[in-house]
Design an enzyme around this catalytic site. Structure first.
Site, PDB file in Angstrom:
ATOM      1  N   GLY A  96       0.761  -1.235   0.000  1.00 13.57           N
ATOM      2  CA  GLY A  96       0.000   0.000   0.000  1.00 13.57           C
ATOM      3  C   GLY A  96       0.792   1.285   0.000  1.00 13.57           C
ATOM      4  O   GLY A  96       0.209   2.358  -0.194  1.00 13.57           O
TER       5      GLY A  96
ATOM      6  N   GLU B  85       4.113  -6.670   1.952  1.00 12.53           N
ATOM      7  CA  GLU B  85       3.645  -7.042   0.619  1.00 12.53           C
ATOM      8  C   GLU B  85       3.623  -5.835  -0.322  1.00 12.53           C
ATOM      9  O   GLU B  85       2.589  -5.522  -0.913  1.00 12.53           O
ATOM     10  CB  GLU B  85       2.221  -7.623   0.695  1.00 12.53           C
ATOM     11  CG  GLU B  85       2.051  -8.811   1.621  1.00 12.53           C
ATOM     12  CD  GLU B  85       0.572  -9.178   1.838  1.00 12.53           C
ATOM     13  OE1 GLU B  85      -0.325  -8.422   1.417  1.00 12.53           O
ATOM     14  OE2 GLU B  85       0.319 -10.232   2.437  1.00 12.53           O
ATOM     15  N   PRO B  86       4.732  -5.144  -0.480  1.00 12.28           N
ATOM     16  CA  PRO B  86       4.684  -3.957  -1.352  1.00 12.28           C
ATOM     17  C   PRO B  86       4.543  -4.365  -2.816  1.00 12.28           C
ATOM     18  O   PRO B  86       5.126  -5.350  -3.255  1.00 12.28           O
ATOM     19  CB  PRO B  86       6.032  -3.280  -1.107  1.00 12.28           C
ATOM     20  CG  PRO B  86       6.945  -4.392  -0.693  1.00 12.28           C
ATOM     21  CD  PRO B  86       6.078  -5.390   0.047  1.00 12.28           C
ATOM     22  N   GLY B  87       3.744  -3.628  -3.538  1.00 13.52           N
ATOM     23  CA  GLY B  87       3.598  -3.862  -4.971  1.00 13.52           C
ATOM     24  C   GLY B  87       4.016  -2.619  -5.726  1.00 13.52           C
ATOM     25  O   GLY B  87       5.155  -2.478  -6.181  1.00 13.52           O
TER      26      GLY B  87
ATOM     27  N   CYS C 273     -12.313   2.649 -29.071  1.00 13.01           N
ATOM     28  CA  CYS C 273     -13.631   3.265 -29.253  1.00 13.01           C
ATOM     29  C   CYS C 273     -14.378   3.362 -27.942  1.00 13.01           C
ATOM     30  O   CYS C 273     -15.342   2.633 -27.704  1.00 13.01           O
ATOM     31  CB  CYS C 273     -14.420   2.477 -30.295  1.00 13.01           C
ATOM     32  SG  CYS C 273     -13.547   2.471 -31.862  1.00 13.01           S
TER      33      CYS C 273
ATOM     34  N   TYR D 174       0.601  -1.866 -12.200  1.00 17.02           N
ATOM     35  CA  TYR D 174      -0.785  -1.917 -12.656  1.00 17.02           C
ATOM     36  C   TYR D 174      -0.932  -1.319 -14.057  1.00 17.02           C
ATOM     37  O   TYR D 174      -1.961  -0.736 -14.382  1.00 17.02           O
ATOM     38  CB  TYR D 174      -1.711  -1.228 -11.616  1.00 17.02           C
ATOM     39  CG  TYR D 174      -1.535  -1.809 -10.239  1.00 17.02           C
ATOM     40  CD1 TYR D 174      -1.979  -3.097  -9.962  1.00 17.02           C
ATOM     41  CD2 TYR D 174      -0.870  -1.111  -9.227  1.00 17.02           C
ATOM     42  CE1 TYR D 174      -1.786  -3.658  -8.702  1.00 17.02           C
ATOM     43  CE2 TYR D 174      -0.670  -1.664  -7.966  1.00 17.02           C
ATOM     44  CZ  TYR D 174      -1.127  -2.937  -7.713  1.00 17.02           C
ATOM     45  OH  TYR D 174      -0.930  -3.495  -6.474  1.00 17.02           O
TER      46      TYR D 174
HETATM   47  C1  LIG Z   1      -2.683  -5.337  -4.112  1.00 16.01           C
HETATM   48  C2  LIG Z   1      -2.214  -5.908  -2.840  1.00 16.01           C
HETATM   49  C3  LIG Z   1      -0.953  -5.576  -2.338  1.00 16.01           C
HETATM   50  C4  LIG Z   1      -0.036  -4.588  -3.011  1.00 16.01           C
HETATM   51  O1  LIG Z   1      -0.569  -3.297  -2.933  1.00 16.01           O
HETATM   52  P1  LIG Z   1       0.323  -2.056  -3.405  1.00 16.01           P
HETATM   53  O2  LIG Z   1      -0.560  -0.889  -3.151  1.00 16.01           O
HETATM   54  O3  LIG Z   1       0.619  -2.251  -4.839  1.00 16.01           O
HETATM   55  O4  LIG Z   1       1.538  -2.037  -2.564  1.00 16.01           O
HETATM   56  C5  LIG Z   1      -0.533  -6.194  -1.179  1.00 16.01           C
HETATM   57  N1  LIG Z   1      -1.328  -7.076  -0.535  1.00 16.01           N
HETATM   58  C6  LIG Z   1      -2.554  -7.412  -0.980  1.00 16.01           C
HETATM   59  C7  LIG Z   1      -3.360  -8.391  -0.223  1.00 16.01           C
HETATM   60  C8  LIG Z   1      -3.040  -6.831  -2.137  1.00 16.01           C
HETATM   61  O5  LIG Z   1      -4.259  -7.160  -2.572  1.00 16.01           O
END
Ligand SMILES: *Cc1c(COP(=O)(O)O)cnc(C)c1O
Length: 420
Positions: free
Chosen positions: A243, A278-280, A347, A375
């Site tokens: 997050g 869990e960084p994305g 479109c 994303y």
């Molecule tokens: C999407 C998600 C993340 C990653 O979120 P980011 O905002 O990209 O860091 C981590 N944990 C869970 C469970 C998610 O669904």
């Protein structure tokens, strides 16, 4: 530091000028910087390593943000684990060389086959999001003669003050279990024969630029950990989800990883809990851009359109969340600008990558849609039968193709007409 910068009037990715990439690979193209990916993961690892509560922590990259094998493999080589949300992602991270013992499995709808696959692989933990999911996992684990390690994903019910579509930790969310019901569900988990209570988990939302909601969430989670401990339900790890936000505008401020993590780690000192993150977005978002070319300029009554060869199917975030991405000319012309809506060929009126952007551009010019590493490709589609973009990774002065552009024939290869 950005690994994308203007040098001698041309935008570079590390040591490679973007026009050279457009020449070799065509457009639209996703361009990633290896150095940028490495630096962003390194920032997490260093902060964790430098704090007594962070030693032994596990950084599980949320594969859904960008699941290209090259990126997964790069992170796996640096010791990262992965947060997955489907059996498909499990196969992907294993194909990329992930250590299954560093994989956590999130998501509200895990199918029986996905659970079995993850049990057979020996993943680190299932993040459980509902009571029936817990029962199903217990049953499946029994069938395969295994014990499933679980965390409950608890909703701390704090407002992350982000876009409603990416806010996940509120009572009303489909994700996780209600704070009030968590204790009872933990008791149930502890009583199930094929379940091993390992940890506790929360993930409150995405693109958070203020660390305060994370601290608030942690306080609520720790209160629950204390209750669990008092009942003899031991918790080994604490998963704080992902997050952490990134800046989407060049002049925007973004919190450092240290300013986000240090207050959290301080609260955890002496508790003996293994930290899982869990960084994305934060690991990949600013490590990628979408390179595109201007097809036509279409001046209009009070509105000018720049029609480019990338579209909402390539990068959905603006259409989906009205998200902002900086859009910059690869070879800036200087001089007077005009406001353009930067739109794709799809479109749909929602097919825009940016609105009212001051640009001085001509047809044929290259544009870079910045901060597109997270994303972006992962959410892309083939809408309008548009083959998905090529992906390349720059490493110093070298460029590696990490996913070739799709062909149109591939898009309908699985389809069949009715018999005559
Ligand atoms: C999407 C998600 C993340 C990653 O979120 P980011 O905002 O990209 O860091 C981590 N944990 C869970 C469970 C998610 O669904």
């Amino acid at each position: 530091m950005s690994h994308f910068a203007i040098r001698d009037g041309v935008l570079y990715a590390e040591s490679v000028a973007l026009p050279a990439i457009a020449e070799q690979f065509g457009t639209p193209a996703y361009v990633y910087s290896r150095a940028s990916l490495v630096a962003s993961l390194q920032e997490f690892l260093e902060v964790l390593d430098g704090h007594p509560a962070g030693r032994g922590a596990l950084v599980c990259y949320a594969a859904k943000a960008n699941s290209n094998l090259a990126i997964l493999n790069l992170f796996a080589r640096m010791g990262a684990g992965f947060d997955i949300v489907s059996g498909g992602e499990l196969q992907r991270v294993l194909a990329a060389g992930a250590d299954p013992r560093k994989v956590v499995f999130s998501g509200v709808g895990k199918a029986a086959a996905e659970m079995k696959m993850a049990l057979d692989a020996g993943i680190f933990c299932f993040n459980i999001e509902s009571a029936p999911e817990l029962e199903r996992l217990n049953e499946i684990a029994g069938h395969c003669g295994r014990t499933a390690r679980v965390s409950l994903r608890v909703n701390p019910n704090v407002d992350p003050k982000t876009h409603p579509y990416i806010s996940t930790g509120l009572k009303e969310a489909k994700f996780g279990v209600a704070y009030e019901g968590a204790l009872a569900l933990y008791r149930r988990a502890a009583a199930l024969p094929n379940i091993d209570v390992a940890g506790i988990d929360c993930h409150i939302g995405s693109q958070l630029l203020d660390p305060a909601p994370f601290v608030e969430a942690l306080e609520r989670i720790l209160a629950l950990v204390d209750q669990l401990t008092a009942e003899g339900i031991g918790i080994n790890h604490l998963d704080l989800g992902g997050g952490l936000g990134i800046k989407y505008k060049a002049d925007q401020a973004e919190p450092t990883v240290a300013s986000y993590l240090t207050p959290l780690l301080d609260k955890l000192t002496g508790r003996g809990l293994q930290v899982v993150l869990e960084p994305g977005r934060r690991l990949v978002g600013n490590a990628g851009l979408l390179l595109t070319r201007v097809e036509f300029l279409k001046p209009g009554e009070g509105k000018n359109f720049a029609i480019i060869d990338a579209a909402m199917n390539d990068l959905m975030r603006p259409a989906l969340y009205e998200a902002w991405h900086d859009i910059v000319p690869v070879v800036p012309r200087g001089g007077a600008t005009r406001d353009y809506d930067v739109v794709g060929p799809v479109c749909e009126s929602g097919d825009f990558l940016g609105l009212a952007r001051p640009l001085n551009i001509e047809p044929g010019d290259l544009l870079a849609v910045m901060s597109a590493g997270a994303y972006g490709m992962a959410m892309s589609s083939n809408y309008n039968t548009r083959p998905r973009a090529v992906e390349v990774m720059v490493d110093g002065d070298r460029v590696h193709q990490i996913r070739r552009r799709e062909t149109v024939a591939e898009l309908y290869a699985g389809e069949q007409v009715l018999p005559a």
